[in-house]
Design a protein around this motif. Structure first.
Motif, PDB file in Angstrom:
ATOM      1  N   TYR A   1      14.734  20.982  -8.560  1.00  0.00           N
ATOM      2  CA  TYR A   1      15.590  20.042  -9.083  1.00  0.00           C
ATOM      3  C   TYR A   1      15.814  19.004  -8.123  1.00  0.00           C
ATOM      4  O   TYR A   1      15.778  17.810  -8.548  1.00  0.00           O
ATOM      5  CB  TYR A   1      16.908  20.693  -9.571  1.00  0.00           C
ATOM      6  N   ASP A   2      16.434  19.123  -6.922  1.00  0.00           N
ATOM      7  CA  ASP A   2      16.752  17.998  -5.993  1.00  0.00           C
ATOM      8  C   ASP A   2      15.515  17.450  -5.549  1.00  0.00           C
ATOM      9  O   ASP A   2      15.600  16.063  -5.619  1.00  0.00           O
ATOM     10  CB  ASP A   2      17.009  19.017  -4.710  1.00  0.00           C
ATOM     11  N   ILE A   3      14.243  17.930  -5.326  1.00  0.00           N
ATOM     12  CA  ILE A   3      13.019  17.106  -5.217  1.00  0.00           C
ATOM     13  C   ILE A   3      12.821  16.419  -6.072  1.00  0.00           C
ATOM     14  O   ILE A   3      12.446  15.144  -5.947  1.00  0.00           O
ATOM     15  CB  ILE A   3      12.023  18.218  -4.645  1.00  0.00           C
ATOM     16  N   ALA A   4      12.681  16.765  -7.413  1.00  0.00           N
ATOM     17  CA  ALA A   4      12.243  15.912  -8.449  1.00  0.00           C
ATOM     18  C   ALA A   4      13.299  14.959  -8.689  1.00  0.00           C
ATOM     19  O   ALA A   4      12.861  13.829  -9.196  1.00  0.00           O
ATOM     20  CB  ALA A   4      12.246  17.031  -9.809  1.00  0.00           C
ATOM     21  N   ASN A   5      14.649  15.212  -8.819  1.00  0.00           N
ATOM     22  CA  ASN A   5      15.529  14.079  -8.962  1.00  0.00           C
ATOM     23  C   ASN A   5      15.473  12.732  -7.838  1.00  0.00           C
ATOM     24  O   ASN A   5      15.378  11.893  -8.113  1.00  0.00           O
ATOM     25  CB  ASN A   5      16.982  14.673  -8.815  1.00  0.00           C
ATOM     26  N   THR A   6      15.256  13.359  -6.612  1.00  0.00           N
ATOM     27  CA  THR A   6      15.195  12.397  -5.636  1.00  0.00           C
ATOM     28  C   THR A   6      13.901  11.597  -5.635  1.00  0.00           C
ATOM     29  O   THR A   6      14.040  10.401  -5.367  1.00  0.00           O
ATOM     30  CB  THR A   6      15.163  13.307  -4.156  1.00  0.00           C
ATOM     31  N   GLN A   7      12.890  12.417  -5.830  1.00  0.00           N
ATOM     32  CA  GLN A   7      11.300  11.674  -5.675  1.00  0.00           C
ATOM     33  C   GLN A   7      11.206  10.826  -6.840  1.00  0.00           C
ATOM     34  O   GLN A   7      10.624   9.957  -6.936  1.00  0.00           O
ATOM     35  CB  GLN A   7      10.282  12.586  -5.337  1.00  0.00           C
TER      36      GLN A   7
ATOM     37  N   GLY B   1       0.653  -1.260  -0.091  1.00  0.00           N
ATOM     38  CA  GLY B   1      -0.008   0.106  -0.054  1.00  0.00           C
ATOM     39  C   GLY B   1       0.881   1.405  -0.068  1.00  0.00           C
ATOM     40  O   GLY B   1       0.510   2.121  -0.605  1.00  0.00           O
ATOM     41  N   PHE B   2       1.788   1.076   0.914  1.00  0.00           N
ATOM     42  CA  PHE B   2       2.890   2.327   0.857  1.00  0.00           C
ATOM     43  C   PHE B   2       3.608   2.453  -0.403  1.00  0.00           C
ATOM     44  O   PHE B   2       3.545   3.643  -0.982  1.00  0.00           O
ATOM     45  CB  PHE B   2       3.854   2.296   1.974  1.00  0.00           C
ATOM     46  N   ALA B   3       3.916   1.714  -0.881  1.00  0.00           N
ATOM     47  CA  ALA B   3       4.759   1.603  -2.313  1.00  0.00           C
ATOM     48  C   ALA B   3       3.719   2.172  -3.213  1.00  0.00           C
ATOM     49  O   ALA B   3       4.266   3.179  -4.129  1.00  0.00           O
ATOM     50  CB  ALA B   3       5.130   0.304  -2.980  1.00  0.00           C
ATOM     51  N   ARG B   4       2.483   1.753  -3.531  1.00  0.00           N
ATOM     52  CA  ARG B   4       1.490   2.370  -4.406  1.00  0.00           C
ATOM     53  C   ARG B   4       1.267   3.884  -4.208  1.00  0.00           C
ATOM     54  O   ARG B   4       1.000   4.545  -4.987  1.00  0.00           O
ATOM     55  CB  ARG B   4       0.190   1.491  -4.582  1.00  0.00           C
ATOM     56  N   ASP B   5       0.843   3.956  -3.009  1.00  0.00           N
ATOM     57  CA  ASP B   5       0.403   5.430  -2.559  1.00  0.00           C
ATOM     58  C   ASP B   5       1.575   6.294  -2.825  1.00  0.00           C
ATOM     59  O   ASP B   5       1.466   7.492  -3.177  1.00  0.00           O
ATOM     60  CB  ASP B   5      -0.139   5.551  -1.209  1.00  0.00           C
ATOM     61  N   MET B   6       2.723   6.004  -2.029  1.00  0.00           N
ATOM     62  CA  MET B   6       3.843   6.998  -2.239  1.00  0.00           C
ATOM     63  C   MET B   6       4.405   7.155  -3.645  1.00  0.00           C
ATOM     64  O   MET B   6       4.895   8.197  -3.973  1.00  0.00           O
ATOM     65  CB  MET B   6       5.072   6.644  -1.255  1.00  0.00           C
ATOM     66  N   ALA B   7       4.184   6.161  -4.519  1.00  0.00           N
ATOM     67  CA  ALA B   7       4.470   6.476  -5.954  1.00  0.00           C
ATOM     68  C   ALA B   7       3.658   7.643  -6.479  1.00  0.00           C
ATOM     69  O   ALA B   7       4.119   8.386  -7.253  1.00  0.00           O
ATOM     70  CB  ALA B   7       4.293   5.203  -6.714  1.00  0.00           C
ATOM     71  N   VAL B   8       2.588   7.379  -6.263  1.00  0.00           N
ATOM     72  CA  VAL B   8       1.491   8.395  -6.789  1.00  0.00           C
ATOM     73  C   VAL B   8       1.914  10.169  -6.119  1.00  0.00           C
ATOM     74  O   VAL B   8       1.697  10.968  -6.856  1.00  0.00           O
ATOM     75  CB  VAL B   8       0.115   8.250  -6.448  1.00  0.00           C
ATOM     76  N   HIS B   9       2.056   9.934  -4.797  1.00  0.00           N
ATOM     77  CA  HIS B   9       2.398  11.332  -3.782  1.00  0.00           C
ATOM     78  C   HIS B   9       3.537  11.841  -4.848  1.00  0.00           C
ATOM     79  O   HIS B   9       3.766  12.940  -4.833  1.00  0.00           O
ATOM     80  CB  HIS B   9       2.603  10.587  -2.408  1.00  0.00           C
ATOM     81  N   HIS B  10       4.640  10.852  -4.768  1.00  0.00           N
ATOM     82  CA  HIS B  10       5.957  11.425  -5.477  1.00  0.00           C
ATOM     83  C   HIS B  10       5.756  11.926  -6.710  1.00  0.00           C
ATOM     84  O   HIS B  10       6.423  13.023  -7.183  1.00  0.00           O
ATOM     85  CB  HIS B  10       6.882  10.181  -5.392  1.00  0.00           C
ATOM     86  N   GLN B  11       4.755  11.447  -7.592  1.00  0.00           N
ATOM     87  CA  GLN B  11       4.657  11.751  -8.855  1.00  0.00           C
ATOM     88  C   GLN B  11       4.359  13.316  -9.313  1.00  0.00           C
ATOM     89  O   GLN B  11       4.593  14.189  -9.852  1.00  0.00           O
ATOM     90  CB  GLN B  11       3.645  10.994  -9.655  1.00  0.00           C
TER      91      GLN B  11
ATOM     92  N   ALA C   1      11.841   4.639   3.835  1.00  0.00           N
ATOM     93  CA  ALA C   1      10.906   5.402   4.577  1.00  0.00           C
ATOM     94  C   ALA C   1      11.338   6.374   5.273  1.00  0.00           C
ATOM     95  O   ALA C   1      11.119   7.471   5.471  1.00  0.00           O
ATOM     96  CB  ALA C   1       9.590   4.488   5.012  1.00  0.00           C
ATOM     97  N   GLN C   2      12.104   5.784   6.348  1.00  0.00           N
ATOM     98  CA  GLN C   2      12.814   6.526   7.272  1.00  0.00           C
ATOM     99  C   GLN C   2      13.675   7.664   6.908  1.00  0.00           C
ATOM    100  O   GLN C   2      13.822   8.832   7.176  1.00  0.00           O
ATOM    101  CB  GLN C   2      13.658   5.746   8.304  1.00  0.00           C
ATOM    102  N   GLY C   3      14.553   7.152   5.619  1.00  0.00           N
ATOM    103  CA  GLY C   3      15.023   8.193   4.828  1.00  0.00           C
ATOM    104  C   GLY C   3      14.260   9.279   4.476  1.00  0.00           C
ATOM    105  O   GLY C   3      14.855  10.460   4.593  1.00  0.00           O
ATOM    106  N   MET C   4      12.929   8.943   3.848  1.00  0.00           N
ATOM    107  CA  MET C   4      12.112  10.035   3.393  1.00  0.00           C
ATOM    108  C   MET C   4      11.751  11.031   4.590  1.00  0.00           C
ATOM    109  O   MET C   4      11.633  12.226   4.420  1.00  0.00           O
ATOM    110  CB  MET C   4      10.761   9.408   2.943  1.00  0.00           C
ATOM    111  N   VAL C   5      11.560  10.639   5.831  1.00  0.00           N
ATOM    112  CA  VAL C   5      11.227  11.229   6.948  1.00  0.00           C
ATOM    113  C   VAL C   5      12.452  12.218   7.280  1.00  0.00           C
ATOM    114  O   VAL C   5      11.988  13.578   7.414  1.00  0.00           O
ATOM    115  CB  VAL C   5      10.915  10.410   8.173  1.00  0.00           C
ATOM    116  N   ASP C   6      13.384  11.795   7.390  1.00  0.00           N
ATOM    117  CA  ASP C   6      14.605  12.801   7.663  1.00  0.00           C
ATOM    118  C   ASP C   6      14.849  13.863   6.572  1.00  0.00           C
ATOM    119  O   ASP C   6      15.104  14.781   6.879  1.00  0.00           O
ATOM    120  CB  ASP C   6      15.802  11.834   8.010  1.00  0.00           C
ATOM    121  N   ALA C   7      14.723  13.441   5.384  1.00  0.00           N
ATOM    122  CA  ALA C   7      15.286  14.094   4.329  1.00  0.00           C
ATOM    123  C   ALA C   7      14.075  15.172   4.023  1.00  0.00           C
ATOM    124  O   ALA C   7      14.361  16.553   3.972  1.00  0.00           O
ATOM    125  CB  ALA C   7      15.480  13.494   2.962  1.00  0.00           C
ATOM    126  N   GLN C   8      12.935  14.869   4.190  1.00  0.00           N
ATOM    127  CA  GLN C   8      11.750  15.953   4.152  1.00  0.00           C
ATOM    128  C   GLN C   8      11.564  16.876   5.294  1.00  0.00           C
ATOM    129  O   GLN C   8      11.185  17.876   5.158  1.00  0.00           O
ATOM    130  CB  GLN C   8      10.389  14.970   3.855  1.00  0.00           C
TER     131      GLN C   8
END
Length: 222
Positions: free
Chosen positions: A73-79, A40-50, A195-202
């Motif tokens: 640019y950094d956000i687009a490249n990372t996500q 579920g996270f993989a599906r939803d976060m893929a949409v969120h990142h897009q 996921a934890q890396g996303m938390v820290d970076a964002q």
């Protein structure tokens, strides 16, 4: 890397049970289920990142400010890279990228006690963040509406910078809540780590965007 790790595990498990009496056969890593938090996270976060990638490309063409363009640019490249990983895991698990009858964020509902079973099974629960409004195009916490994306696409200069920073602040807050949910509930170690890396970076980018808004005489929307 994922395939190499899978091959290593398979090789380690290939010997089966020991010849000694009472020895148990090693268990292979369990593939996440269709409605698991991992899937579920993989599906939803893929949409969120897009959407984050989309907003970043929009503002890149609406301002000449180097600080905002660099952040975008950094956000687009990372996500975009993270989105590729999430979709790649779904392929590896043999799971669909879209489940027609699954409401967005259904996998997080167990976190608020909405399900009978423990988090990580097929329970359902709630999520934090700004309320989602499917009719407006905001399917998940923090996602911009269709109207907001249109406004960003027609703004320019400082107005575009401020709106982008405000929208991305909301987006990151929603993304952090989702990633925290996976870090707590997902069972796949590499996905939990992402996921934890996303938390820290964002969270770090939220601080940066608050400063950038202040420099422009503005503030997050709330």
């Amino acid at each position: 890397m994922l395939f190499a790790a899978a091959a290593t595990v398979a090789a380690a498990n290939g010997g089966g049970a020991s010849a000694g009496s009472g020895a148990l056969a090693p268990t292979e890593p369990r593939t996440p289920g269709l409605r698991s938090p991992d899937a579920g996270f993989a599906r939803d976060m893929a949409v969120h990142h897009q959407q984050a990638v989309e907003m970043s490309f929009i503002v890149r063409d609406r301002t000449q400010d180097e600080a905002v363009r660099t952040l975008a640019y950094d956000i687009a490249n990372t996500q975009a890279n993270q989105r590729g990983m999430l979709l790649g895991w779904l392929d590896l698990w043999g799971l669909p990228k879209v489940v027609a009858d699954e409401p967005p964020m259904a996998w997080m509902r167990a976190a608020s006690g909405g399900g009978d079973g423990p988090a990580g099974h097929d329970g359902h629960g709630g999520h934090g963040g700004r309320a989602a409004d499917p009719a407006s195009g905001a399917l998940m916490p923090g996602m911009a509406t269709k109207e907001e994306l249109e406004r960003l696409g027609t703004a320019s200069g400082r107005d575009a910078e401020v709106l982008f920073l405000q929208l991305m602040t909301d987006h990151h807050k929603g993304g952090v809540a989702m990633a925290e949910g996976c870090a707590q509930q997902c069972g796949t170690p590499v996905e939990k780590a992402l996921a934890q890396g996303m938390v820290d970076a964002q969270r770090s980018e939220l601080t940066l965007m608050a400063d950038m808004l202040k420099q422009r005489g503005a503030a997050p929307r709330g």
